[in-house]
Design an enzyme around this catalytic site. Structure first.
Site, mmCIF file in Angstrom:
data_model
loop_
_atom_site.group_PDB
_atom_site.id
_atom_site.type_symbol
_atom_site.label_atom_id
_atom_site.label_comp_id
_atom_site.label_asym_id
_atom_site.label_seq_id
_atom_site.Cartn_x
_atom_site.Cartn_y
_atom_site.Cartn_z
ATOM 1 N N LYS A 164 6.208 -0.061 0.590
ATOM 2 C CA LYS A 164 4.902 0.342 1.386
ATOM 3 C C LYS A 164 4.864 1.408 2.370
ATOM 4 O O LYS A 164 4.177 2.361 2.230
ATOM 5 C CB LYS A 164 4.677 -0.833 1.890
ATOM 6 C CG LYS A 164 2.885 -1.288 2.048
ATOM 7 C CD LYS A 164 2.418 -1.841 0.700
ATOM 8 C CE LYS A 164 3.158 -1.362 -0.526
ATOM 9 N NZ LYS A 164 2.512 -2.089 -1.583
ATOM 10 N N LYS A 213 -2.770 3.716 -9.582
ATOM 11 C CA LYS A 213 -3.047 2.329 -9.162
ATOM 12 C C LYS A 213 -2.613 1.398 -10.388
ATOM 13 O O LYS A 213 -1.817 0.177 -10.369
ATOM 14 C CB LYS A 213 -4.574 1.791 -8.806
ATOM 15 C CG LYS A 213 -4.668 0.247 -8.585
ATOM 16 C CD LYS A 213 -4.052 -0.207 -7.344
ATOM 17 C CE LYS A 213 -4.327 -1.576 -7.007
ATOM 18 N NZ LYS A 213 -3.424 -2.004 -6.013
ATOM 19 N N CYS A 246 -5.398 7.940 -15.679
ATOM 20 C CA CYS A 246 -6.686 8.304 -15.965
ATOM 21 C C CYS A 246 -7.865 7.043 -15.983
ATOM 22 O O CYS A 246 -7.510 6.108 -16.182
ATOM 23 C CB CYS A 246 -6.950 8.567 -17.458
ATOM 24 S SG CYS A 246 -5.617 10.126 -17.733
ATOM 25 N N ASN A 292 -7.225 8.034 -22.136
ATOM 26 C CA ASN A 292 -6.345 7.630 -21.455
ATOM 27 C C ASN A 292 -5.054 7.212 -22.153
ATOM 28 O O ASN A 292 -5.316 6.328 -23.328
ATOM 29 C CB ASN A 292 -6.860 6.369 -20.430
ATOM 30 C CG ASN A 292 -5.790 5.841 -19.499
ATOM 31 O OD1 ASN A 292 -4.743 6.573 -19.445
ATOM 32 N ND2 ASN A 292 -6.110 4.550 -19.202
ATOM 33 N N GLY A 293 -4.023 7.665 -21.859
ATOM 34 C CA GLY A 293 -2.794 7.347 -22.585
ATOM 35 C C GLY A 293 -1.985 8.509 -22.988
ATOM 36 O O GLY A 293 -2.129 9.618 -22.576
ATOM 37 N N HIS A 304 27.760 -1.858 3.746
ATOM 38 C CA HIS A 304 28.714 -1.268 2.769
ATOM 39 C C HIS A 304 28.292 0.010 2.387
ATOM 40 O O HIS A 304 28.618 0.432 1.214
ATOM 41 C CB HIS A 304 28.379 -2.311 1.547
ATOM 42 C CG HIS A 304 28.905 -3.698 1.862
ATOM 43 N ND1 HIS A 304 30.211 -4.056 1.946
ATOM 44 C CD2 HIS A 304 28.513 -4.936 2.144
ATOM 45 C CE1 HIS A 304 30.567 -5.291 2.328
ATOM 46 N NE2 HIS A 304 29.440 -5.943 2.456
ATOM 47 N N ARG A 308 -7.608 4.369 -8.935
ATOM 48 C CA ARG A 308 -6.427 4.389 -10.195
ATOM 49 C C ARG A 308 -5.298 5.718 -9.978
ATOM 50 O O ARG A 308 -4.422 5.525 -10.525
ATOM 51 C CB ARG A 308 -7.047 4.579 -11.754
ATOM 52 C CG ARG A 308 -7.817 3.430 -11.780
ATOM 53 C CD ARG A 308 -8.757 3.726 -13.183
ATOM 54 N NE ARG A 308 -7.925 3.660 -14.413
ATOM 55 C CZ ARG A 308 -7.243 2.420 -15.034
ATOM 56 N NH1 ARG A 308 -7.777 1.331 -14.562
ATOM 57 N NH2 ARG A 308 -6.715 2.625 -16.040
ATOM 58 N N TRP A 346 -4.988 11.914 -14.496
ATOM 59 C CA TRP A 346 -3.946 11.885 -14.062
ATOM 60 C C TRP A 346 -2.993 12.482 -14.802
ATOM 61 O O TRP A 346 -2.442 11.983 -16.169
ATOM 62 C CB TRP A 346 -3.521 10.112 -13.796
ATOM 63 C CG TRP A 346 -2.339 10.223 -13.099
ATOM 64 C CD1 TRP A 346 -2.170 10.056 -11.501
ATOM 65 C CD2 TRP A 346 -1.046 9.912 -13.250
ATOM 66 N NE1 TRP A 346 -1.023 9.782 -11.155
ATOM 67 C CE2 TRP A 346 -0.067 9.764 -12.172
ATOM 68 C CE3 TRP A 346 -0.366 9.731 -14.376
ATOM 69 C CZ2 TRP A 346 1.251 9.369 -12.223
ATOM 70 C CZ3 TRP A 346 1.102 9.503 -14.561
ATOM 71 C CH2 TRP A 346 2.055 9.458 -13.340
ATOM 72 N N GLU A 368 9.849 -4.742 0.031
ATOM 73 C CA GLU A 368 8.429 -4.258 0.084
ATOM 74 C C GLU A 368 7.956 -3.477 1.094
ATOM 75 O O GLU A 368 7.044 -2.758 1.085
ATOM 76 C CB GLU A 368 7.725 -5.754 -0.227
ATOM 77 C CG GLU A 368 6.304 -5.498 -0.261
ATOM 78 C CD GLU A 368 5.685 -4.542 -1.369
ATOM 79 O OE1 GLU A 368 6.364 -4.239 -2.168
ATOM 80 O OE2 GLU A 368 4.512 -4.379 -1.442
ATOM 81 N N GLU A 396 5.519 4.908 0.484
ATOM 82 C CA GLU A 396 4.511 5.320 -0.508
ATOM 83 C C GLU A 396 3.251 5.893 0.212
ATOM 84 O O GLU A 396 2.428 6.768 -0.329
ATOM 85 C CB GLU A 396 4.090 4.483 -1.723
ATOM 86 C CG GLU A 396 3.295 3.156 -1.119
ATOM 87 C CD GLU A 396 2.911 2.344 -2.170
ATOM 88 O OE1 GLU A 396 2.894 1.030 -1.889
ATOM 89 O OE2 GLU A 396 2.418 2.847 -3.275
HETATM 90 C C1 F6R Z 1 3.075 -0.133 -4.764
HETATM 91 C C2 F6R Z 1 2.412 -0.800 -6.034
HETATM 92 C C3 F6R Z 1 3.203 -0.557 -7.286
HETATM 93 C C4 F6R Z 1 2.703 -1.536 -8.313
HETATM 94 C C5 F6R Z 1 3.349 -1.558 -9.826
HETATM 95 C C6 F6R Z 1 3.211 -2.354 -10.717
HETATM 96 O O1 F6R Z 1 2.142 -0.567 -3.584
HETATM 97 O O2 F6R Z 1 1.398 -1.030 -6.153
HETATM 98 O O3 F6R Z 1 4.465 -0.592 -7.094
HETATM 99 O O4 F6R Z 1 3.125 -2.872 -7.848
HETATM 100 O O5 F6R Z 1 2.827 -0.139 -10.244
HETATM 101 O O6 F6R Z 1 1.902 -2.684 -10.734
HETATM 102 P P1 F6R Z 1 1.211 -4.079 -11.419
HETATM 103 O O7 F6R Z 1 1.242 -5.247 -10.573
HETATM 104 O O8 F6R Z 1 -0.258 -3.764 -11.496
HETATM 105 O O9 F6R Z 1 1.895 -4.336 -12.684
#
Ligand code: F6R
Length: 604
Positions: free
Chosen positions: A481, A599, A2, A108-109, A500, A28, A82, A477, A484
Site C-alpha cells: 500500500k 484497478k 481499459c 479492452n484486452g 538474513h 480502472r 491503459w 500489505e 503504490e
Molecule cells: C493493490 C491492489 C492490487 C490487486 C491485484 C489483484 O492495492 O489492489 O494488488 O489486489 O491487482 O486484483 P484483484 O483482487 O481484483 O484480483
C-alpha cells in the site's frame, strides 16, 4: 485497464452519458480517452491524458460530423485506454477507425494475432495510423463491408478472426446499433426502459439503470434504442438473465472525502458488518455460508495477485491451523508450474473477479480436474461465474485503485470460510471475536495518530514493515500500500527474516513498522527483531494492542484495541492503510489513480 462504455437510446444526452460513464471507469487506470458518436455519419474525438483533456477539447471544439452537427439521437461509444501497444498519444487512443472513417472500434484486452492481421491488411492497401493492436479490427470490418456483408455479419466475421482477449464495441455510420463481443475481458450489458448500454463494469451506467446482463465469453450482443439481442458464437439467440444491482449509485461517489481511498478506509466498519451479516451464529458457535455447496477439501491451494495474494497468505495460514494443508500461490506463477491437485480445492481470491492472471490460474486448475471457488467482491464477475463455488466478500464497490476495504473483507471472509469448513463446536470464542470487529475498526478511525507519524517520516529513504504469523501478510500489505500510492520504496518481511539480509538496508532514516499483538511467543520474538533495528538507530513504529512491552523499544505507537489473533490482523492493517494514505497525501500523490497502475488488471 481499459474502460468501455457504449449506449443507444440516450438521445441528445448520448455524449454526456458516455463522458459520465468514462468518469465512472477512471478508477480502472488509464492514460488517454476518446468517444465516437454515430448517426448517418461518424465523428470521433481522442485525447492523450486524463478525461479533463478530452472534455476540454470537446468544449472548445464540439463534435461535428461530415454533415455538420450530430443528430439528436446518435449511438455512441467511449473508451479509457491503459497503454499496452504504443505510448499514450492522441493517435493511439481509442476509438480507432477504418480507412473510410465509417467504422469506429473500442477494445479492452490484447489481440495476439494482430501483427499477422495487420501485415495482411497492409498488403491489401489498408493504411494504419496507430501503434495499437486494436486498429486491425475496424480495417477487418471495412474489408467485410466492402465484400457485401451486412453490418452485423461484417462485425461478427471480423471478430471471429481475432485471437486473444477482448471486449469490443463497434459503431458504423448509418447503422443505429452498437455491436459488442467478449472473450476473456469483462463486458456487461445494461438494460433500462428506454436505453441500453455496454460497459466494462456496472458503475459506468449504474446512474441510469440497476438492471444488468453479464455477457459470457464467445457471446455477441447488439443494442439499439429499442432493445438488445445476445447470440452465441454460432449466431443462436441466448436468453440471458437480467440481474438487479443491489448497491446505489451514490456508493460510487466520494461523499465529501478528498479521495476514494480515504472514503473506502472509512467504510470498513460497514463493509465488515455486511460481510458478517447472517453468517455467524455466536450462540451456536456456528458459521453459516448458505451460498456454498458441499465443500470438504483434503487440501487447499490459493491463487491470487497483489493485495488479494496477501489475503490468500492469511487464509492459507488459517487453513493450516485447522489441520488442512494449504498453500498460497501468486497466480501468474501458478500457471507455469501447477502443483499436483488431487482432491485439493483451488480458491481464487480476487476483488474484481476479472484479474487475468487469477482467472488463468483457476482455469488451469479446472482443466486438471480441481474443484474451484472464487472469493470475490463482484457479483457476476468472470471468476464468480466460472468457478464451481462463489463466496462474496460483500464490501460494496471499491473505486480507489489501492485495495483497502476489500482486503479487510477478504480476511474476514477467509476466516469465516476456514471456520465453516472446520465446523468444530469449540470455535465459539473465535467466532465471538468478530462481534466487536467493526466497532474496533471505528475506534481506530476515530482516534488514529497515523497522520502525525506519516508527516514526521514522509521524507525517509525507505520504509520497512515486519510481522510474524498472521501479521506477515499484514506487513506485506502495509508495504505494498505504502509504495503504490506514495511512490516511496517500501518492503515487507516476515519479522525474523530481516536479519538474513535486509537488515543491511536499515539506517536511522528507514522507519520500521512492526506489527506486534498479544503477549505470546510470536510477540516476544518480534520484539527481539524490533530491538535489532532499534540498535541500528532505525525509527520504530509499533502497531500494537498494548499487551506486550514493545512500546519500550518503539519511537511511536499506532494503537489497536485488544482482540483475537484473526481480527488483530484486520485492525493493524487499518492503521497501516492510514499511514500510507497520509504519507501519499503529504507528498501530493494522485492517491486514487497511482501512476502506471490499474484497478482491474485484465491482461496477463
Ligand atoms: C493493490 C491492489 C492490487 C490487486 C491485484 C489483484 O492495492 O489492489 O494488488 O489486489 O491487482 O486484483 P484483484 O483482487 O481484483 O484480483
Amino acid at each position: 485497464m481499459c474502460g468501455i462504455i457504449g449506449c443507444a437510446g440516450r438521445g441528445d444526452s448520448t455524449l454526456d452519458t458516455l463522458l459520465h460513464g468514462l468518469s465512472k471507469l477512471e478508477y480502472r487506470g488509464y492514460d488517454s480517452a476518446g468517444v465516437a458518436l454515430s448517426d448517418d455519419d461518424l465523428t470521433v474525438r481522442r485525447k492523450a491524458g486524463k478525461l479533463d483533456a478530452l472534455e476540454t477539447s470537446l468544449g472548445a471544439d464540439p463534435l461535428q460530423n461530415g454533415s455538420g452537427s450530430v443528430s439528436d439521437n446518435p449511438v455512441g461509444i467511449g473508451h479509457t485506454r491503459w497503454s499496452t501497444h504504443g505510448p499514450p498519444t492522441d493517435g493511439n487512443a481509442h476509438p480507432h477507425r477504418d480507412c473510410t472513417g465509417r467504422v469506429a472500434v473500442i477494445h479492452n484486452g490484447i489481440i495476439e494475432n494482430y501483427q499477422e492481421l495487420r501485415d495482411e491488411l497492409a498488403a491489401s492497401g489498408h493504411e494504419f495510423e496507430s501503434d495499437t493492436d486494436t486498429e486491425v479490427v475496424p480495417h477487418l470490418i471495412e474489408t467485410a463491408l466492402d465484400s457485401g456483408m451486412a453490418p452485423e455479419e461484417a462485425v461478427r466475421d471480423s471478430i471471429d478472426r481475432l485471437e486473444g482477449a477482448y471486449a469490443i464495441c463497434v459503431v458504423i455510420a448509418g447503422v443505429d446499433q452498437v455491436f459488442a463481443a467478449r472473450n476473456d475481458s469483462p463486458l456487461v450489458l445494461g438494460v433500462s426502459d428506454d436505453a441500453y448500454f455496454f460497459a466494462s463494469d456496472v458503475p459506468a451506467f449504474r446512474e441510469f439503470t440497476d438492471k444488468v446482463i453479464y455477457l459470457d465469453d464467445g457471446e455477441f450482443a447488439v443494442i439499439n434504442q429499442n432493445g438488445y439481442r445476445v447470440t452465441d458464437s454460432n449466431g443462436a439467440v441466448v436468453e440471458k438473465t437480467v440481474n438487479t444491482i443491489e448497491w446505489d449509485p451514490e456508493e460510487t461517489g466520494k461523499s465529501g472525502y478528498d479521495h476514494y481511498m480515504l472514503k473506502e478506509i472509512h467504510e470498513q466498519p460497514r463493509a465488515l458488518r455486511q460481510c458478517l451479516q447472517g453468517r455467524v451464529d455466536e450462540l451456536a458457535g456456528e458459521v453459516i455460508l448458505e451460498e456454498l455447496g458441499d465443500v470438504n477439501p483434503d487440501a487447499v491451494q490459493f491463487v491470487a495477485c497483489g493485495t488479494s495474494y496477501h489475503a490468500a497468505l492469511y487464509g492459507a495460514q488459517l487453513f493450516r491451523s485447522i489441520g488442512i494443508p494449504a498453500q498460497a500461490y501468486i497466480a501468474s506463477e501458478y500457471a507455469t508450474s501447477v502443483p499436483p491437485i488431487d482432491d485439493d480445492l483451488v480458491i481464487g481470491v480476487t476483488q474484481s473477479g476479472e484479474t487475468a492472471d487469477t482467472l488463468s490460474a483457476l482455469r488451469e486448475a479446472r482443466r486438471r480436474g480441481a474443484k474451484t471457488m472464487a472469493v470475490t467482491n463482484v457479483v457476476g464477475s468472470t471468476a464468480a461465474r466460472e468457478c464451481d463455488e462463489a463466496l462474496y466478500i460483500r464490501a460494496g464497490p471499491e473505486i480507489g485503485v489501492a485495495a483497502t476495504k476489500t482486503f479487510a473483507s477478504q480476511l474476514v471472509t477467509l476466516a469465516l470460510l476456514s471456520l465453516w469448513i472446520d465446523g468444530e463446536e469449540d470455535n465459539r470464542d473465535v467466532i465471538a471475536g468478530f462481534r466487536d470487529l467493526a466497532s474496533n475498526v471505528q475506534a481506530i478511525l476515530d482516534d488514529t495518530n497515523a497522520r502525525k507519524i506519516a508527516e514526521e517520516y514522509h521524507d525517509s529513504d525507505a520504509y520497512f514493515f515486519i510481522g510474524r504469523g498472521l501479521h506477515h501478510p499484514v506487513a506485506l500489505e502495509g508495504a505494498l500500500k505504502f509504495k503504490e500510492i506514495s511512490y516511496e520504496h517500501a518492503e515487507g518481511f516476515p519479522a525474523g527474516e530481516l536479519k538474513h539480509g535486509p537488515l543491511a538496508l536499515v539506517t536511522d532514516n528507514t522507519p520500521v513498522f512492526a506489527v506486534v499483538t498479544g503477549e505470546g511467543e510470536q510477540a516476544r520474538k518480534t520484539i527481539g527483531n524490533v530491538k535489532e533495528v532499534e540498535a541500528r538507530d532505525a525509527p520504530v513504529i509499533a502497531v500494537t494492542d498494548g499487551q506486550s512491552d514493545v512500546e519500550r523499544y518503539a519511537d511511536h505507537v499506532l494503537e489497536i484495541p485488544e482482540s483475537t489473533p484473526r481480527t488483530a490482523a484486520v485492525l493493524a492493517n487499518v492503521q497501516l492503510q492510514l499511514v500510507s494514505y497520509y504519507a501519499a497525501a503529504q507528498l501530493g500523490r494522485p492517491i486514487d489513480k497511482p501512476r502506471n497502475l490499474a484497478k482491474s488488471v485484465t491482461v496477463e
